[in-house]
Write a protein that holds these residues in place. Structure first.
Motif, PDB file in Angstrom:
ATOM      1  N   ILE A 434       7.184 -15.221 -28.081  1.00 33.87           N
ATOM      2  CA  ILE A 434       6.481 -16.500 -27.970  1.00 33.87           C
ATOM      3  C   ILE A 434       5.300 -16.490 -28.937  1.00 33.87           C
ATOM      4  O   ILE A 434       4.569 -15.495 -29.028  1.00 33.87           O
ATOM      5  N   ASN A 435       5.115 -17.575 -29.662  1.00 36.39           N
ATOM      6  CA  ASN A 435       4.039 -17.662 -30.652  1.00 36.39           C
ATOM      7  C   ASN A 435       2.814 -18.356 -30.062  1.00 36.39           C
ATOM      8  O   ASN A 435       2.933 -19.424 -29.441  1.00 36.39           O
ATOM      9  N   VAL A 436       1.651 -17.750 -30.259  1.00 37.25           N
ATOM     10  CA  VAL A 436       0.394 -18.414 -29.927  1.00 37.25           C
ATOM     11  C   VAL A 436      -0.044 -19.182 -31.171  1.00 37.25           C
ATOM     12  O   VAL A 436      -0.233 -18.595 -32.246  1.00 37.25           O
ATOM     13  N   LEU A 437      -0.173 -20.489 -31.039  1.00 35.57           N
ATOM     14  CA  LEU A 437      -0.492 -21.340 -32.186  1.00 35.57           C
ATOM     15  C   LEU A 437      -1.966 -21.229 -32.557  1.00 35.57           C
ATOM     16  O   LEU A 437      -2.799 -20.820 -31.733  1.00 35.57           O
ATOM     17  N   PRO A 438      -2.321 -21.554 -33.796  1.00 31.98           N
ATOM     18  CA  PRO A 438      -3.720 -21.480 -34.232  1.00 31.98           C
ATOM     19  C   PRO A 438      -4.645 -22.229 -33.269  1.00 31.98           C
ATOM     20  O   PRO A 438      -4.336 -23.323 -32.809  1.00 31.98           O
TER      21      PRO A 438
END
Length: 674
Positions: A434-438
């Motif tokens: 899962i990517n943590v967005l900026p």
């Protein structure tokens, strides 16, 4: 235990006569230890505790400290109310700190236990005195070392507290002994309490209670009275009891307290749970059914007994994984733990964590680093690993800390029944991090939309330990049969909407089987997937009372009145024989369904959703998610996480496998969650 409240007023004023802490030399690994020199009568502590304790406090490097005992207890009210003399100078401490020390002093003076001889001079480590609670910098150094402090101690003394007024300490122990089939409170001299020892096993086989008899008088009240103490659910106690080599528990106050080996207590709880009558006996303790049970209707207190057994499981798991356990696994297992400072929900587990997670934990008791910051930092750390989807299982809209993103678990929120780790596989082993967005406020995860929720029933809770299910179209009333009947009504509506379908979607199961498997989330009492034996036992119980294949007819709503016929509900709900026969199922379902709501999707799936779910929310399977999730659209391609769900028929990857078989990968999409 807490490490955040003010323990004394020693540095709060200019009075130089008050005890003043000397700084620890952290570079040398110093800790503080105490010895209780004597207890004498005093009028300064008031009529309820006219005792003054004289204590010596000294420094020692941890790796060179003489054998000492670590103390485990609950702080209670942190207001300093009792005076001690520490190295000749006064120091004020909270009431429960004083009660703990005085009870330990009395026990050591007169009692021989596994950890000390009667009259022995013992050195103690106790957080309220051995850490300067007013020095944040010192706490930031000493708190991460507490796991080592308890691991290195020769043992721990756990002060449970005192029984309710009018009860004796031995009453609770005797009730626990009966619950665990033991002939007496503990084995006689010469017989070890270790249940793996052949001598213990031989003694136990010869003397164990044969449980055909009714429980002793006031069994339920005495047993729940023992577990009323918050000591059993304080988050710091978990680490202390798991890491300590041996623990002696004290129950009672002062001279009246009784000692009890924690290993014996764990053994009795474990034996009781493994005995065939466990669920019946637990039901009697909670509800007092069946005559002679003395139940007090307190399921919450009896859950603390289960927590004690979880310490045993954690200890065994650490033997298998000596490097420590994953942070999300630990936090999920200990979520019921209480903490005065919410940051301690994480810090209290540092001694049990693996080497990959410990460096990611920032220990900071300053006012600028709040629990919300810590919880988000933990979630961000987990998202890029395989623990990311498991972290989401414990997150959602149900939060007590404002401002947290919905994908960040609020470990302080009201405990919602979680889905059991590792027994489902909704994602069919497909995984992507899962990517943590900026900006750190949103995440992006790949997954598949399954369906939208079309209908939800009434959220379930259990005030006074009785499951309450109310619906405008039923007359079901309390207890698990209210839940089962409510589930039957929902399934009845679903079947009608599907044109009178005779079988459930995908698996084409019969409806009664779908109902009870969803009510227990296809999970057995032991935390595993249900077996044919489990199904036969449950169905036989229902069929015995005409509640098998005719369940849908029994709850069919009268079209003229819009209500279910009262006689149908009453016949089932008021049958005490049925209630007695199914106590075990009832307790399991109550525990699993707390904070949840039954409902259906537009395409015909039946499930147990978070209580905050509502029509229009969507069910999705995320890659790596062994359980499906409920998301709520809040903008264009942006969602909030409502929580994890049990959706019957897709828990083993059936939906994902059907998509892959159809080669319909176009429905894979990115879900942005805030």
């Amino acid at each position: 235990m807490s490490t955040s409240s003010t323990a004394n007023a020693s540095t709060a004023g200019p009075d130089p006569s008050l005890y003043q802490y000397q700084p620890l030399v952290h570079s040398s690994g110093e800790i503080r230890l105490i010895k209780i020199r004597r207890a004498q009568e005093s009028q300064e502590n008031g009529p309820n505790a006219a005792i003054l304790l004289e204590i010596s406090l000294f420094h020692a490097p941890l790796d060179q400290a003489s054998p000492y005992l670590a103390v485990s207890y609950t702080w209670g009210d942190p207001t300093p109310t009792h005076k001690l003399l520490v190295n000749g100078a006064p120091l004020w401490v909270p009431s429960n700190t004083f009660r703990t020390l005085y009870t330990i002093h009395c026990s050591v003076q007169k009692t021989k236990t596994e950890l000390y001889q009667a009259g022995e001079e013992v050195a103690l480590w106790i957080d309220a005195l051995c850490i300067n609670q007013l020095d944040i910098a010192e706490k930031n150094v000493q708190v991460p070392r507490m796991g080592q402090i308890y691991r290195q101690a020769r043992g721990a003394i756990g002060y449970i507290g005192a029984p309710p007024a009018g009860k004796k300490p031995e009453d609770g122990f005797l009730a626990l002994a009966w619950f665990g089939n033991a002939p007496v409170i503990k084995p006689p001299d010469g017989i070890p309490a270790d249940q793996s020892d052949p001598r213990f096993q031989a003694w136990y086989r010869e003397h164990q209670i044969q449980k055909e008899s009714e429980p002793p008088e006031d069994f339920g009240e005495a047993l729940t009275g023992l577990f009323v103490s918050d000591w059993f659910v304080r988050c710091w106690v978990i680490q202390e009891m798991v890491l300590s080599r041996e623990t002696v528990c004290l129950y009672g106050y002062g001279q009246e307290a009784k000692s009890w080996s924690l290993s014996t207590m764990v053994m009795l709880i474990d034996r009781g749970q493994n005995h065939a009558t466990h669920r019946r006996d637990l039901g009697r303790a909670v509800k007092g059914r069946g005559g002679g049970g003395g139940g007090v209707g307190n399921w919450h207190e009896m859950q603390k007994a289960i927590q004690v057994d979880s310490w045993r499981v954690l200890r065994e798991d650490l033997v298998k994984k000596p490097g420590g356990l994953g942070i999300v696994d630990l936090l999920s297992r200990t979520r019921v733990g209480k903490a005065t400072d919410l940051r301690d929900k994480v810090y209290a587990l540092l001694g049990l964590m693996n080497a990959e997670d410990v460096p990611a934990i920032r220990v900071d008791y300053s006012d600028s680093y709040l629990a919300a910051h810590l919880f988000r930092d933990v979630a961000v750390h987990c998202m890029a690993s395989a623990e990311g989807p498991m972290t989401l299982v414990h997150a959602g809209l149900e939060r007590s800390i404002p401002g947290l993103p919905t994908w960040v678990p609020d470990w302080s929120a009201k405990y919602r029944s979680p889905l059991t780790t590792g027994i489902y596989n909704a994602c069919a082993n497909l995984f992507r991090p899962i990517n943590v967005l900026p900006g750190g406020r949103k995440i992006s995860a790949l997954g598949i939309k399954v369906d939208a929720i079309a209908y939800t029933g009434i959220p379930m809770s259990y005030p006074d330990a009785r499951l309450q299910v109310r619906d405008a179209t039923t007359s079901t009333g309390p207890d698990v049969y209210g839940l089962v009947l409510s589930a039957a009504i929902i399934c009845g509506r679903l079947r009608e909407r599907l044109g009178g379908a005779t079988g459930y979607v995908l698996k084409h199961e019969n409806w009664p089987d779908v109902i009870w498997r969803t009510c227990c989330m296809d999970r057995s009492w032991a935390g595993k997937r249900v077996t044919a034996e489990d199904r036969a036992s449950f169905q036989a119980c229902l069929r015995r009372f005409g509640f098998g294949e005719d369940v849908l007819a029994a709850v069919k709503v009268d079209e003229a009145t819009g209500r279910m016929p009262v006689e149908n509900a009453s016949r089932i709900l008021e049958d005490t024989a049925l209630q007695e026969a199914a106590l075990g199922f009832e307790l399991m379902v109550i525990d699993l369904q707390k904070g949840r709501v039954l409902g259906t999707t537009a395409g015909g799936f039946f499930g147990s959703f978070p209580s905050t779910a509502r029509p229009g929310d969507v069910v999705v399977v995320l890659f790596g998610g062994w359980a499906p999730f409920v998301l709520r659209p809040v903008g264009e391609d942006v969602f909030e996480l409502v929580g994890a769900a049990y959706v019957h028929g897709i828990m083993d990857g059936e939906w994902v496998e059907a998509v892959l078989a159809a080669e319909d990968t176009e429905i894979f999409r990115e879900f942005v969650v805030q």
